[in-house]
Design an enzyme around this catalytic site. Structure first.
Site, mmCIF file in Angstrom:
data_model
loop_
_atom_site.group_PDB
_atom_site.id
_atom_site.type_symbol
_atom_site.label_atom_id
_atom_site.label_comp_id
_atom_site.label_asym_id
_atom_site.label_seq_id
_atom_site.Cartn_x
_atom_site.Cartn_y
_atom_site.Cartn_z
ATOM 1 N N ASP A 1 1.823 36.968 -16.937
ATOM 2 C CA ASP A 1 0.600 36.483 -17.562
ATOM 3 C C ASP A 1 -0.592 37.161 -16.875
ATOM 4 O O ASP A 1 -0.664 37.174 -15.647
ATOM 5 C CB ASP A 1 0.520 34.961 -17.385
ATOM 6 C CG ASP A 1 -0.518 34.308 -18.274
ATOM 7 O OD1 ASP A 1 -1.659 34.818 -18.345
ATOM 8 O OD2 ASP A 1 -0.207 33.273 -18.878
ATOM 9 N N ILE A 2 -1.517 37.719 -17.651
ATOM 10 C CA ILE A 2 -2.675 38.394 -17.051
ATOM 11 C C ILE A 2 -3.748 37.403 -16.605
ATOM 12 O O ILE A 2 -4.714 37.783 -15.957
ATOM 13 C CB ILE A 2 -3.283 39.471 -17.975
ATOM 14 C CG1 ILE A 2 -3.743 38.871 -19.296
ATOM 15 C CG2 ILE A 2 -2.305 40.613 -18.183
ATOM 16 C CD1 ILE A 2 -4.619 39.811 -20.119
ATOM 17 N N HIS B 1 6.606 30.634 -26.614
ATOM 18 C CA HIS B 1 6.724 31.202 -25.276
ATOM 19 C C HIS B 1 6.926 30.113 -24.230
ATOM 20 O O HIS B 1 6.532 28.977 -24.413
ATOM 21 C CB HIS B 1 5.515 32.072 -24.915
ATOM 22 C CG HIS B 1 4.195 31.398 -24.997
ATOM 23 N ND1 HIS B 1 3.575 31.087 -26.184
ATOM 24 C CD2 HIS B 1 3.345 30.972 -24.026
ATOM 25 C CE1 HIS B 1 2.404 30.518 -25.947
ATOM 26 N NE2 HIS B 1 2.247 30.419 -24.637
ATOM 27 N N HIS C 1 6.307 29.395 -20.119
ATOM 28 C CA HIS C 1 5.625 29.793 -18.882
ATOM 29 C C HIS C 1 6.572 29.530 -17.718
ATOM 30 O O HIS C 1 7.097 28.419 -17.590
ATOM 31 C CB HIS C 1 4.364 28.945 -18.655
ATOM 32 C CG HIS C 1 3.291 29.132 -19.659
ATOM 33 N ND1 HIS C 1 2.234 29.995 -19.463
ATOM 34 C CD2 HIS C 1 3.088 28.549 -20.868
ATOM 35 C CE1 HIS C 1 1.427 29.934 -20.515
ATOM 36 N NE2 HIS C 1 1.920 29.067 -21.377
#
Length: 132
Positions: free
Chosen positions: A28-29, A92, A94
Site C-alpha cells: 500500500d502506498i 482486497h 489489507h
C-alpha cells in the site's frame, strides 16, 4: 477499470510482492504500518463476498503465504488482516504488520513514506515468499 486493475496490468507502478494466475499482492502506498500489503483478485470484482467460495478460499491461501513472508521480513508480533472495501471498488485484503491493536488504525497512516524504505521492505518481503 479500477486503479488496482491498472496496477495489475502494469499501467501504474507498484511495490509488487507476489502474483499467481488469479491474485496479486503489492504494498500500500499509503501504509498504516511499514510492510502494509494489499492482496487483490486479478478478476475485477467490487465486493469480496461476491467471490465464489473457491475464489475466497484460494485468495486466503495466497494471502497466508504473503502474510507469512511479511512476518518473516518485518519486525512485528503478528500480521493483522482487514477487509474494508469502500475506498476502491475492487475486492482486497489489507495485511498489516502489528505488535498492538493500534497498529491497525487506518486514521494513523504513515505520512509521505520514504520510497527507498518502501523498496527495501518490498525486497525483504519478496525474498521471504515461498518459491513454488
Amino acid at each position: 477499470m479500477t486503479i488496482f486493475s491498472k496496477i495489475i496490468a502494469g499501467e501504474i507502478p507498484c511495490y509488487k510482492i507476489a502474483e499467481d494466475d488469479n491474485f496479486f499482492a503489492f504494498m500500500d502506498i499509503n501504509p498504516v504500518n511499514w510492510g502494509h500489503t494489499l492482496v487483490v483478485p486479478k478478476r475485477e470484482i467490487d465486493y469480496i463476498f461476491d467471490l465464489s467460495e473457491e475464489e475466497i478460499g484460494e485468495m486466503m491461501k495466497f494471502a497466508r503465504k504473503v502474510a507469512r513472508a511479511i512476518k518473516a521480513a518485518v519486525p512485528c508480533t503478528k500480521v493483522g488482516m482487514a477487509v474494508i472495501g469502500l475506498e476502491v471498488p475492487h475486492a482486497h485484503i489489507h495485511l498489516i504488520p502489528i505488535s498492538r491493536e493500534g497498529d491497525m488504525d487506518f486514521n494513523n497512516k504513515i505520512s509521505n513514506p520514504d520510497p527507498e524504505r518502501m523498496e527495501a521492505i518490498r525486497v525483504a518481503i519478496t525474498a521471504m515468499m515461498p518459491k513454488d
